[in-house]
Design an enzyme around this catalytic site. Structure first.
Site, PDB file in Angstrom:
ATOM      1  N   LEU A  48     -10.553 -44.101  22.439  1.00  0.00           N
ATOM      2  CA  LEU A  48      -9.507 -43.294  21.810  1.00  0.00           C
ATOM      3  C   LEU A  48      -8.971 -42.331  22.859  1.00  0.00           C
ATOM      4  O   LEU A  48      -9.752 -41.662  23.546  1.00  0.00           O
ATOM      5  CB  LEU A  48     -10.062 -42.488  20.635  1.00  0.00           C
ATOM      6  N   ASP A  49      -7.649 -42.257  22.991  1.00  0.00           N
ATOM      7  CA  ASP A  49      -7.057 -41.319  23.938  1.00  0.00           C
ATOM      8  C   ASP A  49      -7.485 -39.886  23.615  1.00  0.00           C
ATOM      9  O   ASP A  49      -7.731 -39.559  22.447  1.00  0.00           O
ATOM     10  CB  ASP A  49      -5.529 -41.392  23.887  1.00  0.00           C
TER      11      ASP A  49
END
Length: 314
Positions: A48-49
């Site tokens: 996940l960024d």
């Protein structure tokens, strides 16, 4: 004879479904969880960024052997697209690379959504983890070099408009397969409608087979650091772990006896008996008393283990 190296952590095993906070990297999150649980090994099932929040399934111990199955599962994202600006990273982190005065109506957006359903061709963002000639695309882009990323097939199962709070923003929810970039969806819709766009907020709400109800906020776990007794603290943390077998709920299941489980853990095949026993199966899980024993195949009336799981842990 050399001395054996000291173990780096305890052999705890299971899945933690972390609600990753915004502005916190996935690698950083895994490191924090591994440290909290004093685990000997840990990994996650899908990056996940840092600017994204939500579900980050983290595998501890033997659960790391099941990471590929969760990686292949469908994901559900809820995201906000802001129209009028395109950015270099296709989200808020990047610099503005284009602007438009056009603002799309809900009807215009609804009209193009079918173009992004099913199996589609998608070009990942320039700032992504896709490898180009052995290098990550984001490393090439950060060096100021132009990067040509080939398109690839991704699958979109569901694409809904959740809200249109104003003419500049639209909130979507999308269910998609492995490798889909939500940032690219906002970018491509913005280009198609001539309004340009980027993702201004992103949250992953589900990763198959896990659900939003299983999310554990990071602050819930860090609050347990106040427990001074380590054994008591670790026991409290372990209560949040999900059994390894839940990551394999999409596979058929075979119940074995304790004697068979012992043979399987030694790498030996066992005879499959019973009226409902499978004759042949390419991939199946063996369980004993509710605990995952091994992943393997059934052939010739026998279960043959491929990956064996320890009898310890969750």
């Amino acid at each position: 004879m050399g001395r054996r190296g000291k173990k780096k952590g305890r052999p705890v095993a299971g899945w933690l479904i972390l609600d990753k906070p915004w502005d916190f990297g996935s690698t950083e999150a895994v490191g924090k969880i591994r440290w909290l649980f004093k685990a000997d090994k840990a990994g996650h099932a899908g990056t996940l960024d840092p600017l994204a929040s939500g579900m980050l399934p983290i595998a501890l111990g033997d659960a790391t052997k099941t990471v590929p199955y969760v990686m292949d599962g469908n994901k559900v994202y809820r995201f906000t697209a802001t129209w009028g600006e395109e950015r270099t990273t296709d989200d808020l982190e990047g610099e503005v690379s284009g602007t438009s005065d056009k603002r799309p109506t809900r009807a215009e957006i609804e009209a193009v959504i079918p173009d992004y359903m099913g199996v589609i061709e998608q070009v990942p963002p320039r700032f992504s983890a896709v490898k180009i000639g052995g290098e990550r695309a984001y490393d090439i882009a950060r060096d100021g070099e132009e990067v040509e990323i080939p398109s690839r097939e991704v699958e979109i199962h569901r694409f809904d408009i959740v809200d249109c709070p104003d003419e500049k923003t639209t909130v979507f929810e999308v269910e998609c397969g492995k490798g889909t970039y939500v940032r690219a969806l906002a970018r491509d819709i913005g280009r198609q409608l001539g309004c340009l766009g980027h993702v201004s907020e992103l949250r992953r709400v589900a990763v198959e087979p896990f659900s939003e109800a299983q999310l554990v906020p990071l602050e819930t776990l860090t609050a347990l650091e106040e427990i001074e007794d380590q054994d008591e603290r670790l026991a409290a943390l372990d209560e949040y772990l999900i059994d390894i077998g839940e990551a394999l709920s999409m596979l058929p299941r075979l119940e074995v006896s304790s004697d068979q489980a012992q043979r399987i853990r030694m790498g030996n095949p066992v005879i499959v008996r019973g009226r409902d026993a499978p004759i042949a199966c390419d991939e199946i899980c063996a369980f004993q008393a509710g605990r995952l024993v091994a992943l393997g195949e059934v052939a010739g009336g026998e279960f043959h283990p491929r990956r064996v799981f320890s009898s310890a842990g969750q």
